[in-house]
Design a protein around this motif. Sequence first.
Motif, PDB file in Angstrom:
ATOM      1  N   LEU B   6       0.887  -1.063   0.189  1.00  4.95           N
ATOM      2  CA  LEU B   6      -0.064   0.108   0.026  1.00  4.95           C
ATOM      3  C   LEU B   6       0.824   1.308  -0.115  1.00  4.95           C
ATOM      4  CD1 LEU B   6      -3.090   0.342   0.050  1.00  4.95           C
ATOM      5  CD2 LEU B   6      -2.784   0.822   2.543  1.00  4.95           C
ATOM      6  N   ARG B   7       1.854   1.215   0.804  1.00 11.28           N
ATOM      7  CA  ARG B   7       2.811   2.377   1.053  1.00 11.28           C
ATOM      8  C   ARG B   7       3.348   2.560  -0.509  1.00 11.28           C
ATOM      9  NH1 ARG B   7       3.731   5.629   5.187  1.00 11.28           N
ATOM     10  NH2 ARG B   7       4.560   7.207   3.795  1.00 11.28           N
ATOM     11  N   LYS B  10       1.163   4.397  -2.581  1.00  5.13           N
ATOM     12  CA  LYS B  10       0.668   5.767  -2.205  1.00  5.13           C
ATOM     13  C   LYS B  10       1.932   6.529  -2.646  1.00  5.13           C
ATOM     14  CE  LYS B  10      -0.370   8.417   1.776  1.00  5.13           C
ATOM     15  NZ  LYS B  10       0.888   8.721   2.711  1.00  5.13           N
ATOM     16  N   GLU B  11       3.047   6.101  -2.445  1.00  5.43           N
ATOM     17  CA  GLU B  11       4.318   7.015  -2.684  1.00  5.43           C
ATOM     18  C   GLU B  11       4.642   7.047  -4.200  1.00  5.43           C
ATOM     19  OE1 GLU B  11       6.292   8.622  -0.790  1.00  5.43           O
ATOM     20  OE2 GLU B  11       5.393   7.761   0.978  1.00  5.43           O
ATOM     21  N   LEU B  13       1.796   7.228  -6.194  1.00  2.00           N
ATOM     22  CA  LEU B  13       1.086   8.125  -6.827  1.00  2.00           C
ATOM     23  C   LEU B  13       1.388   9.632  -6.349  1.00  2.00           C
ATOM     24  CD1 LEU B  13      -2.242   5.943  -6.289  1.00  2.00           C
ATOM     25  CD2 LEU B  13      -1.226   6.616  -8.432  1.00  2.00           C
ATOM     26  N   THR B  14       2.148   9.820  -5.306  1.00  2.00           N
ATOM     27  CA  THR B  14       2.512  10.987  -4.994  1.00  2.00           C
ATOM     28  C   THR B  14       3.872  11.501  -5.105  1.00  2.00           C
ATOM     29  OG1 THR B  14       2.876  10.178  -2.619  1.00  2.00           O
ATOM     30  CG2 THR B  14       0.754  11.128  -3.012  1.00  2.00           C
TER      31      THR B  14
END
Lengths: 95, 416
Positions: B6-7, B10-11, B13-14
């Motif tokens: 998940l991390r 998230k990273e 996508l950001t």
Amino acid sequence: MLIDHPLLGPRDAAEFVILGDASLIDRPDRQAEDAARQFHDYLHLRDNPAGEHRELWFHEQGDRSWLVVTRNTLTHEVLKVELARDVAIARGRDR
Amino acid sequence: MHYSALRILKEGLTGNRGWKPVWREPEPKRRYEIVVVGGGGHGLATAYYLATVHGLTDVAVLEKGWLGSGNVGRNTTIVRSNYLLPGNQPFYELSMKLWEGLEQDFNYNAMVSQRGIINLYHSDAQRDAAVRRGNAMILAGADAVLLDRAALREKCPFLDFDNERFPIQGGLWQPRGGTVRHDAVAWGYGRGADRRGVDLIQNCEVTGFDIRNGVCHGVETTRGAIAANRVAVCVAGSSGRVMGYAGLRLPIESHVLQAFVSEGLKPAVPGVLTFGAGHFYISQSDKGGLVFGGDIDGYNSYAQRGNLPALEHVCEGGMALMPMIGRARVLRIWGGLVDMSMDGSPFIDRTPVEGLFFNGGWNYGGFKATPASGYCYAHLVATGEPHPVAAEMRLDRFQRGAAIDEKGAGAQPNLH
Ligand SMILES: Cc1cc2nc3c(=O)[nH]c(=O)nc-3n(C[C@H](O)[C@H](O)[C@H](O)COP(=O)(O)OP(=O)(O)OC[C@H]3O[C@@H](n4cnc5c(N)ncnc54)[C@H](O)[C@@H]3O)c2cc1C
């Protein structure tokens, strides 16, 4: 490494096998009171220095003489080569 | 920061802006409860288990270079628990079990790959020895399978089965053995210890001990004196040098072991193979390079590099075992400093100096031991009592006639 054999001149170290620290020449007296402790230390404990190290090499694929080689364990530089017999006699052994 | 799929998502996508350094770089404090000397695999694992198993976090790991600059980053990454003797095998099997759960435990990808290890045998006598070893392994809760010639040929058709001098009869297979990404083990343990409050101090060489009346009160370092109630040394190849500062002579000599890697090739070698008639072992890395090695050079050394006769000897072994290796080119060679003990087995013990502990004598095989070594050393330092599986790994065992000599070679370190 090249070992400058006192009788044969420079030889490839691959012709030799190494036994280890030259202190192995100084076999303790088996009759001593504390012979068991002395033999334990003689057989098992080592100074293991980083730097100058005197060690026993055997010219297995050569003239089969034992040598005492002084070598730097940090650089592998061979500093001095003597016949082990000469060293042993100088240390008071009979041969 | 906890790592997870998940991390990563998230990273990703950001813009990967949230990643943080894996550990802090603290200034050393003047006093700790426990100082661990040596930031290799064993030192970092020890700190990790002190924190996780024993709740001790007032701990510093002092490393003279950078974390993992020693053998933990120089070895050929093989893990196995195929020992024979009761003083060793339960310890190595504990290590194997810890490897199996390690990545979940310390939340880091160490690429633990149980691709199996096969020790080849070339004679009837060697086969009998393999059967005996396999039985000893199974008794200690490990796994072992005897492969005959046909079964081995199926796995490794490329071996020189009909070699004139050393025909291959079969092999002892440990399916749970394999390889682990060596650097990642140091990083994973280091990160795990740091997250729990352990200070990892790099570029901090220990140059002496503060010993008064037979009690160790701390260490002297290139970054000043650091006091500690307990000092746990685990400096592998530098054992003789460092314990010399405490006035101790050890049953250990430092030697050089070399390793070799070829160019990247398509997958060819399944798992780890060891030649039973010469000094040669091999595996293939995930990048495709053949990773291989043999025996130590044989002379005392602190140089972290070896000589060419050992290279020639190892390559001859490779040619005798699997002639196809002659087509591959050696890309990289390096050497590491190995702490060879008088019986080929390690030490995890107290010393005659109170508060000073010693872990070393790992020979050419301490990488596989990393988890169990850290686990048992932490147990000893935390509780004062040896862990049951490491109870025979004592410094006075030669005095007691209790050597753990797997090969029966005697007090001759370059023969183990
Ligand atoms: C070429 C090679 C191949 C190998 N292959 C395998 C293998 O396939 N499988 C296996 O199980 N084992 C293998 N080994 C052995 C294994 O790598 C070692 O036994 C093991 O890594 C040693 O433990 P460590 O990780 O703690 O050592 P290291 O990583 O060497 O840690 C010791 C640390 O102590 C530090 N240090 C030294 N002196 C001081 C000081 N005065 N102050 C502070 N810090 C100090 C050093 O810088 C070093 O970082 C191999 C070794 C070599 C060299």
